[in-house]
Design a protein around this motif. Sequence first.
Motif, PDB file in Angstrom:
ATOM      1  N   LEU A 225       0.580  -1.163   0.129  1.00  0.00           N
ATOM      2  CA  LEU A 225       0.147   0.061   0.184  1.00  0.00           C
ATOM      3  C   LEU A 225       0.839   1.327  -0.084  1.00  0.00           C
ATOM      4  N   LYS A 226       0.877   2.000  -1.000  1.00  0.00           N
ATOM      5  CA  LYS A 226       1.687   3.130  -1.273  1.00  0.00           C
ATOM      6  C   LYS A 226       0.809   4.449  -1.011  1.00  0.00           C
ATOM      7  N   ILE A 227       0.852   4.996  -0.009  1.00  0.00           N
ATOM      8  CA  ILE A 227       0.019   6.388   0.213  1.00  0.00           C
ATOM      9  C   ILE A 227       0.875   7.541  -0.093  1.00  0.00           C
ATOM     10  N   ASP A 228       0.572   8.369  -0.962  1.00  0.00           N
ATOM     11  CA  ASP A 228       1.178   9.707  -1.378  1.00  0.00           C
ATOM     12  C   ASP A 228       0.393  10.759  -0.655  1.00  0.00           C
ATOM     13  N   THR A 229       1.079  11.772  -0.469  1.00  0.00           N
ATOM     14  CA  THR A 229       0.285  12.912   0.140  1.00  0.00           C
ATOM     15  C   THR A 229       0.418  14.244  -0.665  1.00  0.00           C
ATOM     16  N   ASP A 230      -0.840  14.688  -1.066  1.00  0.00           N
ATOM     17  CA  ASP A 230      -0.715  16.048  -1.642  1.00  0.00           C
ATOM     18  C   ASP A 230      -0.606  17.021  -0.716  1.00  0.00           C
ATOM     19  N   GLU A 231       0.388  17.720  -0.621  1.00  0.00           N
ATOM     20  CA  GLU A 231       0.672  18.496   0.840  1.00  0.00           C
ATOM     21  C   GLU A 231       0.573  20.087   0.475  1.00  0.00           C
ATOM     22  N   ARG A 232       0.069  20.205  -0.668  1.00  0.00           N
ATOM     23  CA  ARG A 232      -0.255  21.690  -1.277  1.00  0.00           C
ATOM     24  C   ARG A 232      -1.118  22.284  -0.382  1.00  0.00           C
ATOM     25  N   GLY A 233      -0.397  23.600   0.265  1.00  0.00           N
ATOM     26  CA  GLY A 233      -1.362  24.458   0.864  1.00  0.00           C
ATOM     27  C   GLY A 233      -1.532  24.187   2.190  1.00  0.00           C
ATOM     28  N   SER A 234      -0.709  22.900   2.631  1.00  0.00           N
ATOM     29  CA  SER A 234      -0.952  22.503   4.086  1.00  0.00           C
ATOM     30  C   SER A 234       0.132  23.331   4.962  1.00  0.00           C
ATOM     31  N   CYS A 235      -0.533  23.742   6.451  1.00  0.00           N
ATOM     32  CA  CYS A 235      -0.104  24.400   7.267  1.00  0.00           C
ATOM     33  C   CYS A 235       0.069  23.515   8.736  1.00  0.00           C
ATOM     34  N   ARG A 236       1.491  23.464   9.215  1.00  0.00           N
ATOM     35  CA  ARG A 236       1.666  22.795  10.436  1.00  0.00           C
ATOM     36  C   ARG A 236       1.223  23.709  11.510  1.00  0.00           C
ATOM     37  N   ARG A 237       1.614  24.718  11.613  1.00  0.00           N
ATOM     38  CA  ARG A 237       1.538  25.778  12.675  1.00  0.00           C
ATOM     39  C   ARG A 237       0.896  27.240  12.163  1.00  0.00           C
ATOM     40  N   GLU A 238       0.007  27.690  12.893  1.00  0.00           N
ATOM     41  CA  GLU A 238      -0.612  29.088  12.607  1.00  0.00           C
ATOM     42  C   GLU A 238      -0.457  30.097  13.830  1.00  0.00           C
ATOM     43  N   GLU A 239      -0.117  31.230  13.419  1.00  0.00           N
ATOM     44  CA  GLU A 239      -0.240  32.434  14.546  1.00  0.00           C
ATOM     45  C   GLU A 239      -0.899  33.516  13.989  1.00  0.00           C
ATOM     46  N   GLY A 240      -1.883  33.848  14.717  1.00  0.00           N
ATOM     47  CA  GLY A 240      -2.542  35.251  14.240  1.00  0.00           C
ATOM     48  C   GLY A 240      -3.333  35.011  12.999  1.00  0.00           C
ATOM     49  N   GLY A 241      -3.663  33.707  12.576  1.00  0.00           N
ATOM     50  CA  GLY A 241      -4.448  33.705  11.724  1.00  0.00           C
ATOM     51  C   GLY A 241      -3.737  33.426  10.223  1.00  0.00           C
ATOM     52  N   ARG A 242      -2.155  33.393  10.441  1.00  0.00           N
ATOM     53  CA  ARG A 242      -1.468  33.100   9.392  1.00  0.00           C
ATOM     54  C   ARG A 242      -0.487  31.899   9.517  1.00  0.00           C
ATOM     55  N   CYS A 243      -0.172  31.287   8.553  1.00  0.00           N
ATOM     56  CA  CYS A 243       0.739  30.087   8.579  1.00  0.00           C
ATOM     57  C   CYS A 243       2.109  30.628   8.723  1.00  0.00           C
ATOM     58  N   VAL A 244       2.694  30.128   9.952  1.00  0.00           N
ATOM     59  CA  VAL A 244       4.194  30.271  10.153  1.00  0.00           C
ATOM     60  C   VAL A 244       5.088  29.119   9.966  1.00  0.00           C
ATOM     61  N   GLU A 245       4.419  28.111   9.839  1.00  0.00           N
ATOM     62  CA  GLU A 245       5.246  26.698   9.490  1.00  0.00           C
ATOM     63  C   GLU A 245       4.555  25.874   8.624  1.00  0.00           C
ATOM     64  N   ASP A 246       4.782  25.720   7.267  1.00  0.00           N
ATOM     65  CA  ASP A 246       4.056  24.826   6.370  1.00  0.00           C
ATOM     66  C   ASP A 246       4.348  23.535   6.657  1.00  0.00           C
ATOM     67  N   ASP A 247       3.519  22.512   6.180  1.00  0.00           N
ATOM     68  CA  ASP A 247       3.358  21.212   6.127  1.00  0.00           C
ATOM     69  C   ASP A 247       3.802  20.814   4.837  1.00  0.00           C
ATOM     70  N   ASP A 248       4.248  21.452   3.800  1.00  0.00           N
ATOM     71  CA  ASP A 248       4.411  20.852   2.451  1.00  0.00           C
ATOM     72  C   ASP A 248       5.828  20.645   2.262  1.00  0.00           C
ATOM     73  N   ILE A 249       6.023  19.405   2.434  1.00  0.00           N
ATOM     74  CA  ILE A 249       7.416  18.871   2.384  1.00  0.00           C
ATOM     75  C   ILE A 249       8.066  18.463   0.973  1.00  0.00           C
ATOM     76  N   PHE A 250       7.305  17.260   0.601  1.00  0.00           N
ATOM     77  CA  PHE A 250       7.620  16.727  -0.626  1.00  0.00           C
ATOM     78  C   PHE A 250       6.419  16.720  -1.582  1.00  0.00           C
ATOM     79  N   SER A 251       6.573  16.989  -2.699  1.00  0.00           N
ATOM     80  CA  SER A 251       5.529  17.183  -3.701  1.00  0.00           C
ATOM     81  C   SER A 251       5.155  15.929  -4.295  1.00  0.00           C
ATOM     82  N   LEU A 252       4.185  15.701  -5.014  1.00  0.00           N
ATOM     83  CA  LEU A 252       3.521  14.701  -5.407  1.00  0.00           C
ATOM     84  C   LEU A 252       4.561  14.060  -6.707  1.00  0.00           C
ATOM     85  N   ASP A 253       5.284  15.007  -7.392  1.00  0.00           N
ATOM     86  CA  ASP A 253       6.527  14.398  -8.236  1.00  0.00           C
ATOM     87  C   ASP A 253       7.516  13.858  -7.711  1.00  0.00           C
ATOM     88  N   GLU A 254       8.048  14.235  -6.218  1.00  0.00           N
ATOM     89  CA  GLU A 254       8.864  13.650  -5.500  1.00  0.00           C
ATOM     90  C   GLU A 254       8.655  12.246  -4.901  1.00  0.00           C
TER      91      GLU A 254
END
Length: 324
Positions: A225-254
């Motif tokens: 079972l190969k699970i690929d993640t579409d990580e575009r636009g993901s955010c790991r941590r927000e502060e004041g309503g804005r993303c300060v640490e995104d969660d987009d590490i590897f693209s689908l192409d990678e």
Amino acid sequence: MKHIAILITLLGALAGCASREALNPADLEPGRLPPPDVSLNIAGLGPCTDSPDRSLRLDSSQPVHILVHGCFGSSGQFRGLAQVLAFHGQQTACFTYDDRARLAEVAEDLKQSLQQLATLSRVPQITVIGHSQGALIARRAMTESPSLAPLPGRAVDMRLVTISGPFAGIAAARTCGKRWLYPLTLGFVPLSCYLATGPKWADITFSSRFIREPGALDRQVAHYLKIDTDERGSCRREEGGRCVEDDDIFSLDEQRQEQIETDARTTRVVVLAGHVEIVGDKRVAPKKLIALLQQQGVLRPTPAASLPAFGSLLARVYEGKAAQ
């Protein structure tokens, strides 16, 4: 200055490839696990905690899931998923390794550990689950290898699950794979790559043999079972309503690799989720992964009567909320 920028870029990208945050530090709750009947000492394998006692206590007649963390990880990083499996009566072990070592060598170590586990116990099924860098190691360990005997000689049902693995090579390390640059930079490029990641840099680039020649799955592997993640636009941590640490590490192409996806035993699923979100951290439980693993038969269904207790477990383990 250009070479320093290469090093900074690589360090920044790899810093996000796995969570460094420990989850609930307590030992695993037994959940619905059967009582153990064997205690094993196998190099690299142990309980999914950071306890110095690495003895593996299992019911040797039941299936076991081997969890393989990503970079900057430890056995304790998969404590939460191990707890989820335990709640459903499924036992686990975690594979611990030096995440700067050559991935090919670590994969051989994992294969040896799997062989020992099968030899020293009667476990009927072994499922290896790897995330991020751990996905690369897990799959390589489950391939045919001329340097080692095949996977367990006796009849063991072998399964493989990979999550968010950069099987096409890490884009941030692309410069490291351009061999023609080595003499032009007087060796600074490979040196920078080594300083950023250690010896494994030679395995994570698009031009590495590890990436270009992934190998065929061992014939004992029944399903992948190969699970690929579409990580575009993901955010790991927000502060004041804005993303300060995104969660987009590897693209689908990678994450795409045609050679490993054409095997008839492979099921590929794409999930809209961040790189860390998919496996969970102190802020969020991996509900998308849990649902998918249950859908694919890796994780047992949660009985309706147990849903409230399971919800409380997720809140306690992943979000640090005390039991009500």
